[in-house]
Motif scaffolding. Structure first.
Motif, mmCIF file in Angstrom:
data_model
loop_
_atom_site.group_PDB
_atom_site.id
_atom_site.type_symbol
_atom_site.label_atom_id
_atom_site.label_comp_id
_atom_site.label_asym_id
_atom_site.label_seq_id
_atom_site.Cartn_x
_atom_site.Cartn_y
_atom_site.Cartn_z
ATOM 1 N N LEU A 1 3.168 5.831 -3.290
ATOM 2 C CA LEU A 1 4.305 6.498 -3.941
ATOM 3 C C LEU A 1 4.165 6.460 -5.460
ATOM 4 O O LEU A 1 4.494 7.429 -6.151
ATOM 5 N N ALA A 2 3.690 5.325 -5.994
ATOM 6 C CA ALA A 2 3.502 5.209 -7.439
ATOM 7 C C ALA A 2 2.469 6.206 -7.934
ATOM 8 O O ALA A 2 2.636 6.835 -8.985
ATOM 9 N N THR A 3 1.394 6.369 -7.175
ATOM 10 C CA THR A 3 0.361 7.332 -7.560
ATOM 11 C C THR A 3 0.915 8.746 -7.598
ATOM 12 O O THR A 3 0.627 9.526 -8.526
ATOM 13 N N LEU A 4 1.726 9.102 -6.597
ATOM 14 C CA LEU A 4 2.339 10.432 -6.581
ATOM 15 C C LEU A 4 3.281 10.615 -7.765
ATOM 16 O O LEU A 4 3.287 11.657 -8.424
ATOM 17 N N ALA A 5 4.094 9.592 -8.038
ATOM 18 C CA ALA A 5 5.079 9.706 -9.119
ATOM 19 C C ALA A 5 4.404 9.847 -10.479
ATOM 20 O O ALA A 5 4.845 10.633 -11.318
ATOM 21 N N TRP B 1 12.289 9.854 -8.711
ATOM 22 C CA TRP B 1 12.227 8.550 -8.054
ATOM 23 C C TRP B 1 12.660 7.395 -8.947
ATOM 24 O O TRP B 1 13.464 6.564 -8.563
ATOM 25 N N SER B 2 12.136 7.318 -10.151
ATOM 26 C CA SER B 2 12.411 6.149 -10.988
ATOM 27 C C SER B 2 12.903 6.570 -12.363
ATOM 28 O O SER B 2 12.195 6.427 -13.362
ATOM 29 N N PRO B 3 14.115 7.093 -12.452
ATOM 30 C CA PRO B 3 14.619 7.539 -13.748
ATOM 31 C C PRO B 3 14.896 6.352 -14.664
ATOM 32 O O PRO B 3 15.340 5.299 -14.221
ATOM 33 N N ASP C 1 0.833 -1.207 0.000
ATOM 34 C CA ASP C 1 0.000 0.000 0.000
ATOM 35 C C ASP C 1 0.868 1.257 0.000
ATOM 36 O O ASP C 1 0.554 2.246 -0.675
ATOM 37 N N GLY C 2 1.968 1.212 0.776
ATOM 38 C CA GLY C 2 2.873 2.359 0.790
ATOM 39 C C GLY C 2 3.519 2.593 -0.563
ATOM 40 O O GLY C 2 3.615 3.734 -1.040
#
Length: 242
Positions: free
Chosen positions: A121-125, A135-137, A116-117
């Motif tokens: 973070l994925a939703t924000l990114a 975060w994920s270049p 869930d955490g």
């Protein structure tokens, strides 16, 4: 070197549904409820058998006539010793299974909290390009829009991984899902770019993780050998039929 964007694998694990703009996890909750019910059933069974065994002498004392030959009754009761041992073993096994399910439930709950955490973070990114780059270049140059599409495709693979881990998808069903997944151009690009990272991560996991990543690679190769991917025009710029 594997693509660093493969770290998004951890984020992509939850099986989620989106309703009214809110992301909710569902599979983990169903699994926890089912395991809790099974654990409670085993616990009640074990306690019931133990209570039955413990109350047997008192029941016999209440039902037996006052002039009964207790020596003879004792000899008869010894013939049922094996049954008593069997019932005791079943009761202990029920308690042990109950404890095991509780441990598994706790582990599932912890994993769900972690997923869930990552999902938050994925939703924000995905909603903020600045956070996405931070975060994920990508390991190789790619347009921002394409990078976001690849990450969503990675989320789709992670959803299949989670369903496969919990037994919701068999190997045969997973193969069918993957064949449909790799019909798309973006899905093929994503696996070509991030596949090495996925393989490195999954091969270090348990048996189901290894089976999953090997099947993904197999269906990807089969899709490439079958012909070109479905063009994006097949999914867009179509008139509204409503």
């Amino acid at each position: 070197m594997p693509d660093v964007s493969a770290s998004f694998i951890l984020i992509s694990e939850p099986a989620v549904s989106v309703l009214g703009g809110h992301v909710r996890t569902g599979i983990g909750r169903v699994q926890r409820t089912r395991r809790l019910r099974v654990a409670l059933a085993y616990a009640l069974l074990g306690l019931g058998l133990l209570g039955l065994i413990a109350s047997t002498p008192f029941v016999l004392a209440a039902l037996a006539p006052t002039n009964s030959d207790w020596g003879k009754l004792s000899d008869i009761s010894q013939t049922y010793g094996a049954v008593s041992v069997l019932l005791s073993a079943i009761a202990l096994a029920g308690v042990a299974l109950s404890l095991l399910y509780q441990v598994q439930q706790k582990r599932t709950s912890n994993e769900q909290a972690i997923r869930d955490g990552h999902l938050q973070l994925a939703t924000l990114a995905l909603s903020d390009p600045d956070l996405l780059v931070a975060w994920s270049p990508p390991g190789t140059p790619v347009a921002l829009k394409r990078h976001r599409q690849h990450l969503v495709t990675s989320l789709a693979l992670g959803e299949l991984l989670q369903r496969f881990r919990i037994g919701h998808l068999s190997v045969q069903k997973l193969a069918v899902k993957l064949d449909g997944h790799f019909r798309g151009e973006i899905a093929r690009e994503q696996w070509e770019r991030e596949g090495p990272g996925w393989r490195c991560t999954m091969e270090a996991g348990d048996r189901r993780d290894r089976v999953f990543v090997r099947l993904v690679e197999e269906r990807y190769q089969a899709a490439v050998a079958a012909g070109p991917a479905s063009a994006l025009l097949e999914f867009q710029d179509r008139p509204d039929s409503s």
